[in-house]
Design an enzyme around this catalytic site. Sequence first.
Site, short mmCIF file in Angstrom:
data_model
loop_
_atom_site.label_atom_id
_atom_site.label_comp_id
_atom_site.label_asym_id
_atom_site.label_seq_id
_atom_site.Cartn_x
_atom_site.Cartn_y
_atom_site.Cartn_z
N SER A 1 3.02 -19.72 -32.43
CA SER A 1 3.42 -21.10 -32.25
C SER A 1 2.73 -21.97 -33.28
O SER A 1 1.90 -21.49 -34.06
CB SER A 1 3.05 -21.58 -30.84
OG SER A 1 1.68 -21.94 -30.82
N LYS A 2 3.05 -23.25 -33.25
CA LYS A 2 2.50 -24.16 -34.26
C LYS A 2 0.97 -24.18 -34.25
O LYS A 2 0.35 -24.45 -35.26
CB LYS A 2 3.03 -25.57 -34.04
CG LYS A 2 4.46 -25.70 -34.52
CD LYS A 2 4.91 -27.13 -34.66
CE LYS A 2 6.31 -27.13 -35.25
NZ LYS A 2 7.11 -28.26 -34.96
N ARG A 3 0.41 -23.91 -33.08
CA ARG A 3 -1.05 -23.92 -32.98
C ARG A 3 -1.71 -22.81 -33.80
O ARG A 3 -2.87 -22.87 -34.13
CB ARG A 3 -1.47 -23.80 -31.51
CG ARG A 3 -1.96 -25.13 -30.96
CD ARG A 3 -2.31 -25.00 -29.51
NE ARG A 3 -1.09 -24.78 -28.73
CZ ARG A 3 -1.05 -24.16 -27.57
NH1 ARG A 3 -2.14 -23.67 -27.05
NH2 ARG A 3 0.08 -24.03 -26.91
N GLY B 1 -0.94 -21.99 -36.78
CA GLY B 1 -0.84 -22.23 -38.22
C GLY B 1 0.52 -22.79 -38.52
O GLY B 1 1.28 -23.11 -37.62
#
Length: 465
Positions: A239-241, A243
């Site tokens: 997920s965006k968390r 990277g």
Amino acid sequence: MIVTRFAPSPTGYLHIGGLRTALFSYLWAKKNGGKFVLRIEDTDVSRNNEEAALAIVKAFEWVGFKHDGEITYQSSRMPIYKKYIDQLLDEGKAYKCYMSREELDDLRATQMANKERTRYDGKYRNFTGTPPVGVEPVIRIKSPETGEIIVDDGIKGQVVFQAEDILDDFVIARSDMSPTYNFVVAIDDALMGITDVVRGDDHLANTPKQMVVYEALGFSLPKFFHVPMIHNSNGKKLSKRDGATDVMMYKEMGYTPEALMNFLVRLGWSHGDQEIFSMDEMLELFSPSDINKSASIYNPEKLDWLNAHYLKNMSNDELSNALEPYDILLSSHDKKEIVLDAVKERAKTLQEMAELIKEILTCPSEYDEKGMKKGFKGNADEVLKAFAEKLNTTQELHLPSDYHHVMEATITEMEVGFGKIGQPLRMALFGRMSGPGLDEIMAIIGKDETLNRIERILEKIRQEA
Ligand code: GLU
């Protein structure tokens, strides 16, 4: 001929996981002299799809992919889907279902209360009566109610689904006659002549449904390759968390397309213990049947490692071009070679490299405290002063080795070790203990600026004394 496709739903950017799927599809087509086509799956979305397609094409350009032929937009193919809906209705393979939303909700609630799988119960499958008024029907496709559906997957082997567990007469067109995902994908893959469908295994459960559509329309099945997901180090979907998810962010951060492609091809595929693959090697060695059956782990350090490898192996001309977007303009700089040689083994990304070059070219505005303490023990300032004097009277100073000679002459004369000049000089030139070689820094900034930086730090010491 092998024809593969990449079929993203428009999101406005190309997702890193999508790029891996595209890479696998691309490699498989191209290594076989086949075609790789791009289809934008935009039936459900009302935002600007051409812009979304453009974002994908731009990312493709950056990594060096070219799709064959025109881009296909599903939104422009509605008449085709309509034709096949009509055909299935005429042939009795699909039917209108008048079940209202409330009725469907009730059915679901009862099934849930009975701990049954929630599904449409086939009420209108063989309906011959008068349809209820005021309900716009949806179109459902007649699907097998029992038996096995076997997906012969090129990665996972035979995956057996029980029709009763996963199929019901699923909707192929909503009440506004807009066709649904599984229906249009099957039609497009068939009509576009896709021979090999390479996609994420999050779509595996859709495949039996798409097979029902193939069967009903008399299309022959493509080969399927369902690629396991990319997970983060906690075993969760990326997920965006974890990277950047947008491919173009990797460009901005200073990764080279070669490193990114190399990184992605190894996410799920391997060839012995080889880690470095050029595009040519990927094309030669890749086969989707060698893709791992389990999820792969996204490891940003590995990408850094690969990127550092590719940066190290770039020619200085290539590097100087690649650094231009970071405001480093070296192509006509007289010290270009020395600058790049000084930094190319020290940076993981182009961005880091650009920062390092800026640091070299700018007089330090602050000095690391620990470094100052360590660097200016004993008579280090005297040694630095002696070095500056010697430098001042030396004429021919061009190469790093010219500066090195002056350093050596200084320590011999002062009868001190190399650290006695190296450490204070490093603080003077760079403001901290780590960094590129001193000889190179001096050759890059030249005699005057070297003297200037030494004078500044000596002045600072005088003031603080
Ligand atoms: N449009 C789907 C997605 O973006 C992919 C469909 C497919 O590859 O079959 O997830």
